[in-house]
Design an enzyme around this catalytic site. Structure first.
Site, PDB file in Angstrom:
ATOM      1  N   GLU A 231      -7.524 -94.197  50.431  1.00  0.00           N
ATOM      2  CA  GLU A 231      -8.385 -95.281  49.924  1.00  0.00           C
ATOM      3  C   GLU A 231      -8.810 -96.097  51.138  1.00  0.00           C
ATOM      4  OE1 GLU A 231      -9.455 -95.593  46.971  1.00  0.00           O
ATOM      5  OE2 GLU A 231      -8.110 -94.355  45.782  1.00  0.00           O
ATOM      6  N   CYS A 265     -12.233-104.494  50.362  1.00  0.00           N
ATOM      7  CA  CYS A 265     -12.898-103.210  50.640  1.00  0.00           C
ATOM      8  C   CYS A 265     -14.160-103.078  49.811  1.00  0.00           C
ATOM      9  CB  CYS A 265     -11.942-102.050  50.370  1.00  0.00           C
ATOM     10  SG  CYS A 265     -11.189-102.119  48.745  1.00  0.00           S
TER      11      CYS A 265
HETATM   12  P1  NAD Z   1      -4.947-100.318  58.739  1.00  0.00           P
HETATM   13  O1  NAD Z   1      -5.461 -98.937  58.650  1.00  0.00           O
HETATM   14  O2  NAD Z   1      -4.943-100.988  60.046  1.00  0.00           O
HETATM   15  O3  NAD Z   1      -3.439-100.402  58.208  1.00  0.00           O
HETATM   16  C1  NAD Z   1      -3.076 -99.961  56.914  1.00  0.00           C
HETATM   17  C2  NAD Z   1      -1.620 -99.569  56.922  1.00  0.00           C
HETATM   18  O4  NAD Z   1      -1.454 -98.426  57.752  1.00  0.00           O
HETATM   19  C3  NAD Z   1      -0.668-100.627  57.477  1.00  0.00           C
HETATM   20  O5  NAD Z   1       0.489-100.638  56.688  1.00  0.00           O
HETATM   21  C4  NAD Z   1      -0.375-100.134  58.897  1.00  0.00           C
HETATM   22  O6  NAD Z   1       0.852-100.547  59.392  1.00  0.00           O
HETATM   23  C5  NAD Z   1      -0.392 -98.622  58.666  1.00  0.00           C
HETATM   24  N1  NAD Z   1      -0.687 -97.830  59.867  1.00  0.00           N
HETATM   25  C6  NAD Z   1      -1.452 -98.160  60.930  1.00  0.00           C
HETATM   26  N2  NAD Z   1      -1.508 -97.129  61.809  1.00  0.00           N
HETATM   27  C7  NAD Z   1      -0.762 -96.131  61.281  1.00  0.00           C
HETATM   28  C8  NAD Z   1      -0.441 -94.804  61.711  1.00  0.00           C
HETATM   29  N3  NAD Z   1      -0.902 -94.312  62.842  1.00  0.00           N
HETATM   30  N4  NAD Z   1       0.320 -94.050  60.894  1.00  0.00           N
HETATM   31  C9  NAD Z   1       0.784 -94.535  59.724  1.00  0.00           C
HETATM   32  N5  NAD Z   1       0.530 -95.783  59.270  1.00  0.00           N
HETATM   33  C10 NAD Z   1      -0.244 -96.571  60.034  1.00  0.00           C
HETATM   34  O7  NAD Z   1      -5.775-101.150  57.640  1.00  0.00           O
HETATM   35  P2  NAD Z   1      -5.648-102.707  57.320  1.00  0.00           P
HETATM   36  O8  NAD Z   1      -6.279-103.454  58.446  1.00  0.00           O
HETATM   37  O9  NAD Z   1      -4.261-103.045  56.904  1.00  0.00           O
HETATM   38  O10 NAD Z   1      -6.554-102.814  56.019  1.00  0.00           O
HETATM   39  C11 NAD Z   1      -7.920-103.053  56.060  1.00  0.00           C
HETATM   40  C12 NAD Z   1      -8.685-101.797  55.750  1.00  0.00           C
HETATM   41  O11 NAD Z   1      -8.250-101.269  54.504  1.00  0.00           O
HETATM   42  C13 NAD Z   1     -10.164-102.050  55.582  1.00  0.00           C
HETATM   43  O12 NAD Z   1     -10.898-101.035  56.215  1.00  0.00           O
HETATM   44  C14 NAD Z   1     -10.355-101.978  54.075  1.00  0.00           C
HETATM   45  O13 NAD Z   1     -11.662-101.644  53.688  1.00  0.00           O
HETATM   46  C15 NAD Z   1      -9.363-100.949  53.694  1.00  0.00           C
HETATM   47  N6  NAD Z   1      -9.010-101.076  52.287  1.00  0.00           N
HETATM   48  C16 NAD Z   1      -9.362-100.101  51.408  1.00  0.00           C
HETATM   49  C17 NAD Z   1      -9.072-100.245  50.065  1.00  0.00           C
HETATM   50  C18 NAD Z   1      -9.424 -99.186  49.058  1.00  0.00           C
HETATM   51  O14 NAD Z   1      -8.856 -99.205  47.986  1.00  0.00           O
HETATM   52  N7  NAD Z   1     -10.342 -98.281  49.339  1.00  0.00           N
HETATM   53  C19 NAD Z   1      -8.423-101.383  49.624  1.00  0.00           C
HETATM   54  C20 NAD Z   1      -8.095-102.360  50.553  1.00  0.00           C
HETATM   55  C21 NAD Z   1      -8.370-102.201  51.884  1.00  0.00           C
END
Ligand code: NAD
Length: 506
Positions: A231, A265
């Site tokens: 997502e 998002c």
């Molecule tokens: P992010 O990708 O930076 O982090 C998300 C999660 O992934 C965190 O828990 C982080 O610690 C973990 N993570 C980071 N690098 C990783 C790796 N290499 N391996 C495993 N885990 C890892 O995203 P964010 O900044 O927390 O969230 C914002 C983003 O999420 C925006 O792009 C937003 O659009 C998206 N989002 C999507 C939805 C949806 O339902 N489509 C909902 C909310 C947010």
């Protein structure tokens, strides 16, 4: 140790110990052991745990809303309506429909398989890894967790390190609800912890976050063919036609763009307005925005940003737009921004589709407004993006709304409102293009956490089957059998004759 700083005040409000990487295998072992018992429970037995959790959340609702608000900087009302409410409603949906969705389903069996019955069974996968983001830290962790659990899996949650208090709060809620040991485990920490658990060979990964991380996770998962749901981000268009209820659309635009400070998002990140009403609509929108109150008290509408790094992204996009001729309608140029995590609610016009502000996810209170001439043009502009999560169409003409909605390449479209498709747990949720892979909520939300198993049942009374050996003498008979069956008007007499003749060859 994860140091917790409240974004709205800049004050340190806690410390959460990180899960040591040496614990990864232990978590998975515990999850696998717990799976042996948890997967044996019926859906209704598992639902009882969810309902206990619901009672605790309802009892502690105000306190949980305050924790979410402190940890994210969002206003407490939004913590309630967009984090806690969807979680509780998710429990209601899952406990009400889960049994029906996950029970063995009988499906039709083709006539050519005479005497057999067909079913689909849903078998839990094992240990599910859920990695969640910071913007809706409760809803986006809890809804996939509850779905995976109801379907019979055990869960390891890796919540965002940006909002660790909410991660801890979720862990405590499950402990209080009395889930058996090892059924729910929470691994605290940042991307190193996330990466270590991704490499720990879970049976399924449910990831919500950025496109960048989603791609990394998909690559790691591919090495072991671990299935995933991703997502990811969005750049959602909002389309306002001249025949829309303009005051409603202006209020809707202010909310859809600035709720949670635009860190959604599915927030409206591109506002397309029909040319004939452009100036009128812009002034209605500006008036709405002027009336909004930013702050962190109970009366405020818009809170602070959550993640400091996000400010830089918003700043870059705004600077790029302004230096290429965009015009500020509300807000301030970045050099005049106050210190801290509250950003001005910013509307810009005179933008084009080459600008970062149109092509890249902003995830902040930044709204470009673009005029359009006609339906065809706006559909093409709305679809001109690598994303496709949600969209909204505003018009009083139902036919037009539905026509436009079906042409948008998007996981969801809302007509005369925005974002709220996610609030209906009966609808599938997910993205097209780079907004993600897979769906949750709805039936898919429970079934993705299961192996979908096809079962064909024969009562085992016949000695043989017509499609078994020997083939001797059967080819011309099958030829006639299939012709009589598949020709435009089925010839049942011929079909029966040839069926019996093949049977005799067995
Ligand atoms: P992010 O990708 O930076 O982090 C998300 C999660 O992934 C965190 O828990 C982080 O610690 C973990 N993570 C980071 N690098 C990783 C790796 N290499 N391996 C495993 N885990 C890892 O995203 P964010 O900044 O927390 O969230 C914002 C983003 O999420 C925006 O792009 C937003 O659009 C998206 N989002 C999507 C939805 C949806 O339902 N489509 C909902 C909310 C947010």
């Amino acid at each position: 140790m994860l140091t917790v700083i409240a974004p709205a005040t800049g004050k340190q409000i806690g410390d959460i110990p990180e899960t040591p990487l040496s614990q990864v295998d232990i978590f998975y072992q515990k999850g696998k052991t717990a799976f042996l018992q948890w997967s044996k429970l019926t859906v209704l037995e598992r639902a009882k745990y969810l309902l206990k959790l619901k009672i605790i959340i309802v009892e502690q609702m105000e306190g949980i809303a305050k924790i979410i608000s402190e940890d994210t900087g969002k206003v407490v009302t939004e913590a309630l309506i967009a984090d806690i409410m969807p979680t509780l409603d998710g429990i209601d949906h899952i406990t009400k429909h889960g049994e029906k969705i996950l029970k063995r389903q009988k499906v039709k069996t083709p006539l050519l398989l005479i005497g057999k019955k067909s079913f689909i069974e849903y078998m839990p996968r094992g240990v599910v890894l859920i990695i969640s983001p910071w913007n809706y830290p409760m809803q986006l962790a809890m809804v996939p967790m509850l779905s995976a659990l109801a379907a019979g899996n055990t869960v390891i949650l890796k919540p965002s390190e940006v909002t660790p208090l909410v991660g801890k709060c979720i862990e405590d809620l499950f402990i209080k609800a009395g889930f058996p040991e090892g059924v729910v485990q929470v691994a605290h920490g940042g991307k190193e912890v996330g990466a270590a658990f991704t490499n720990g060979k879970p049976d399924y990964i449910f990831f919500t976050g950025s496109v960048r991380t989603g791609k990394i996770i998909q690559q790691v998962a591919a090495k072991d063919l671990i299935p995933t749901t991703l997502e990811l981000g969005g750049k959602d268009p909002m389309i306002v036609f001249a025949d829309a209820h303009l005051e409603r659309a202006a209020k809707g635009a202010a909310w859809a763009a600035f709720t949670n400070s635009g860190q959604v998002c599915m927030s409206a990140e591109r506002l397309y307005v029909e040319k004939t009403i452009f100036p009128q609509f812009l002034s209605l929108l500006k008036k709405e925005i002027m009336d909004l109150k930013q702050g962190n008290d109970q009366e405020a509408d818009v809170g602070s940003m959550t993640f400091p790094a996000q400010l830089q992204i918003v700043k870059d996009q705004l600077e790029d737009a302004l230096s290429n001729g965009a015009q500020l309608e509300t807000g301030l140029p970045p050099e005049k921004w106050a210190k801290g995590m509250f950003l001005p609610l910013t509307v810009v016009t005179n933008v084009n589709h080459q600008m970062k502000i149109i092509q890249e996810e902003s995830f902040g209170p930044l709204l470009p407004v673009i005029p359009f001439e006609n339906e065809e043009e706006v559909i093409s502009l709305a679809n001109d993006t690598v994303y496709g999560l949600n969209a909204s169409v505003w018009t009083r003409d139902k036919e037009k709304a539905r026509r436009v909605a079906s042409k948008l390449v998007s996981g969801a479209v809302v007509i005369n409102d925005a974002i709220i498709s996610i609030a209906n747990h009966g609808l599938p949720f997910g993205g097209t293009k780079q907004s993600g892979i897979g769906r949750y909520h709805g039936e898919a939300g429970l079934r993705i956490f299961c192996h979908e198993k096809a079962i064909v049942e024969d009562n085992g009374q016949k000695k043989s089957e017509i499609h078994w050996y020997p083939y001797r003498g059967k080819f011309p008979l099958f030829l006639q059998l299939f012709k009589s069956y598949f020709q435009t008007n089925r010839d049942w007499v011929k079909f029966a004759q040839y069926y019996l003749r093949i049977l005799k060859k067995n």
